[in-house]
Design a protein around this motif. Structure first.
Motif, PDB file in Angstrom:
ATOM      1  N   GLY A 169       0.795  -1.226   0.000  1.00 45.99           N
ATOM      2  CA  GLY A 169       0.000   0.000   0.000  1.00 45.99           C
ATOM      3  C   GLY A 169       0.823   1.269   0.000  1.00 45.99           C
ATOM      4  O   GLY A 169       0.292   2.376   0.057  1.00 45.99           O
ATOM      5  N   THR A 170       2.148   1.125  -0.080  1.00 44.98           N
ATOM      6  CA  THR A 170       3.039   2.289  -0.115  1.00 44.98           C
ATOM      7  C   THR A 170       3.049   2.878  -1.527  1.00 44.98           C
ATOM      8  O   THR A 170       3.146   2.135  -2.513  1.00 44.98           O
ATOM      9  CB  THR A 170       4.481   1.872   0.264  1.00 44.98           C
ATOM     10  N   ILE A 171       2.971   4.199  -1.624  1.00 45.30           N
ATOM     11  CA  ILE A 171       3.033   4.844  -2.940  1.00 45.30           C
ATOM     12  C   ILE A 171       4.435   4.693  -3.511  1.00 45.30           C
ATOM     13  O   ILE A 171       5.415   5.081  -2.884  1.00 45.30           O
ATOM     14  CB  ILE A 171       2.646   6.342  -2.851  1.00 45.30           C
ATOM     15  N   ILE A 172       4.509   4.101  -4.707  1.00 48.19           N
ATOM     16  CA  ILE A 172       5.812   3.936  -5.368  1.00 48.19           C
ATOM     17  C   ILE A 172       5.951   4.881  -6.559  1.00 48.19           C
ATOM     18  O   ILE A 172       7.011   5.017  -7.133  1.00 48.19           O
ATOM     19  CB  ILE A 172       6.051   2.476  -5.816  1.00 48.19           C
ATOM     20  N   GLY A 173       4.841   5.512  -6.930  1.00 46.73           N
ATOM     21  CA  GLY A 173       4.899   6.438  -8.046  1.00 46.73           C
ATOM     22  C   GLY A 173       3.527   6.978  -8.393  1.00 46.73           C
ATOM     23  O   GLY A 173       2.541   6.718  -7.694  1.00 46.73           O
ATOM     24  N   VAL A 174       3.498   7.723  -9.481  1.00 51.02           N
ATOM     25  CA  VAL A 174       2.269   8.351  -9.953  1.00 51.02           C
ATOM     26  C   VAL A 174       2.249   8.255 -11.474  1.00 51.02           C
ATOM     27  O   VAL A 174       3.291   8.363 -12.116  1.00 51.02           O
ATOM     28  CB  VAL A 174       2.241   9.853  -9.534  1.00 51.02           C
ATOM     29  N   ILE A 175       1.064   8.041 -12.027  1.00 55.32           N
ATOM     30  CA  ILE A 175       0.900   8.180 -13.478  1.00 55.32           C
ATOM     31  C   ILE A 175       0.084   9.440 -13.692  1.00 55.32           C
ATOM     32  O   ILE A 175      -0.877   9.702 -12.966  1.00 55.32           O
ATOM     33  CB  ILE A 175       0.246   6.940 -14.135  1.00 55.32           C
ATOM     34  N   ASP A 176       0.517  10.254 -14.643  1.00 65.74           N
ATOM     35  CA  ASP A 176      -0.148  11.524 -14.907  1.00 65.74           C
ATOM     36  C   ASP A 176      -0.482  11.630 -16.385  1.00 65.74           C
ATOM     37  O   ASP A 176       0.327  11.268 -17.235  1.00 65.74           O
ATOM     38  CB  ASP A 176       0.786  12.679 -14.505  1.00 65.74           C
ATOM     39  N   ILE A 177      -1.690  12.110 -16.667  1.00 62.82           N
ATOM     40  CA  ILE A 177      -2.094  12.414 -18.042  1.00 62.82           C
ATOM     41  C   ILE A 177      -2.275  13.925 -18.093  1.00 62.82           C
ATOM     42  O   ILE A 177      -3.030  14.491 -17.308  1.00 62.82           O
ATOM     43  CB  ILE A 177      -3.433  11.726 -18.425  1.00 62.82           C
ATOM     44  N   SER A 178      -1.562  14.587 -19.008  1.00 66.44           N
ATOM     45  CA  SER A 178      -1.597  16.046 -19.094  1.00 66.44           C
ATOM     46  C   SER A 178      -1.823  16.514 -20.523  1.00 66.44           C
ATOM     47  O   SER A 178      -1.446  15.839 -21.478  1.00 66.44           O
ATOM     48  CB  SER A 178      -0.274  16.647 -18.601  1.00 66.44           C
ATOM     49  N   CYS A 179      -2.418  17.702 -20.627  1.00 66.26           N
ATOM     50  CA  CYS A 179      -2.581  18.343 -21.931  1.00 66.26           C
ATOM     51  C   CYS A 179      -2.767  19.833 -21.703  1.00 66.26           C
ATOM     52  O   CYS A 179      -2.906  20.285 -20.567  1.00 66.26           O
ATOM     53  CB  CYS A 179      -3.785  17.761 -22.682  1.00 66.26           C
ATOM     54  N   MET A 180      -2.790  20.588 -22.776  1.00 69.22           N
ATOM     55  CA  MET A 180      -3.070  22.010 -22.660  1.00 69.22           C
ATOM     56  C   MET A 180      -4.521  22.133 -22.182  1.00 69.22           C
ATOM     57  O   MET A 180      -5.378  21.356 -22.571  1.00 69.22           O
ATOM     58  CB  MET A 180      -2.873  22.713 -24.007  1.00 69.22           C
ATOM     59  N   ALA A 181      -4.783  23.134 -21.330  1.00 68.56           N
ATOM     60  CA  ALA A 181      -6.097  23.264 -20.692  1.00 68.56           C
ATOM     61  C   ALA A 181      -7.252  23.385 -21.682  1.00 68.56           C
ATOM     62  O   ALA A 181      -8.345  22.886 -21.423  1.00 68.56           O
ATOM     63  CB  ALA A 181      -6.098  24.452 -19.732  1.00 68.56           C
TER      64      ALA A 181
END
Length: 193
Positions: A169-181
């Protein structure tokens, strides 16, 4: 490509006077803005400041190789969809460093202008309220749009991030989806999650 006007005014008032109309913003954003103010994060930062040199970046990638090996196939699977939607996806380690990214060339070029790239640290302490840093702090998936971001560097971005945990249950990372607003999609948070 204008940031949401009501949020921009709310942001300006908070940055200048410390006053916040909480009814206009998501609770997670309000909490994060207060953390940023307490940590003296510069709201006028126009790009990420913390970048790893090549050797240190290699060390960081090795440290999180298990996470990378597990998550990279997913990034490859959605790569074409990202390109067609003018988006990018990033894998960020538990320390907040961007380890890998893929997506639309146009979006990657825009991201590089604010140092939103491999080796950059994208935590709340570094760049203020943002999906990556906030997800790391609160331990849950979050979307941050336009001027909900604390620092101006990300005011023209929409980002959705979800923490990734190991078996304990320990956070090992993050996935992020990004784009121009101006290009944001409602499915971004689901994609990240």
């Amino acid at each position: 490509m204008n940031p949401t006007p009501c949020y921009l005014n709310t942001w300006k008032r908070f940055v200048r006077e410390g006053l916040l109309d909480q009814s206009r913003l998501n609770k997670r954003v309000v909490e994060s803005w207060h953390r940023c103010k307490q940590a003296n994060v510069n709201p006028y930062l126009d790009k990420g400041q913390s970048l790893l040199e090549k050797e240190l970046f290699s060390v960081q990638k090795n440290k999180y190789s298990l996470f990378l090996n597990a998550a990279l196939p997913y990034l490859n699977k959605i790569s074409q969809q990202l390109k067609e939607s003018d988006m990018m996806a990033l894998l960020i380690d538990a320390d907040g460093y961007v380890l890998s990214l893929t997506g639309s060339q146009r979006t990657l070029v825009e991201a590089k202008k604010i140092n939103f790239m491999e080796g950059a640290r994208w935590t709340e302490a570094d760049v203020g309220t943002n999906a990556i840093g906030t997800a790391l702090v609160i331990g849950e998936a979050v979307t941050i749009n336009g001027t909900e971001h604390f620092s101006v560097a990300s005011h023209h971005w929409s980002c959705s991030a979800a923490p990734i945990r190991d078996a304990d249950g320990t956070i090992i990372g993050v996935i992020d989806i990004s784009c121009m607003a101006d290009n944001k999609h409602p499915f971004m948070l689901g994609m990240a999650s």
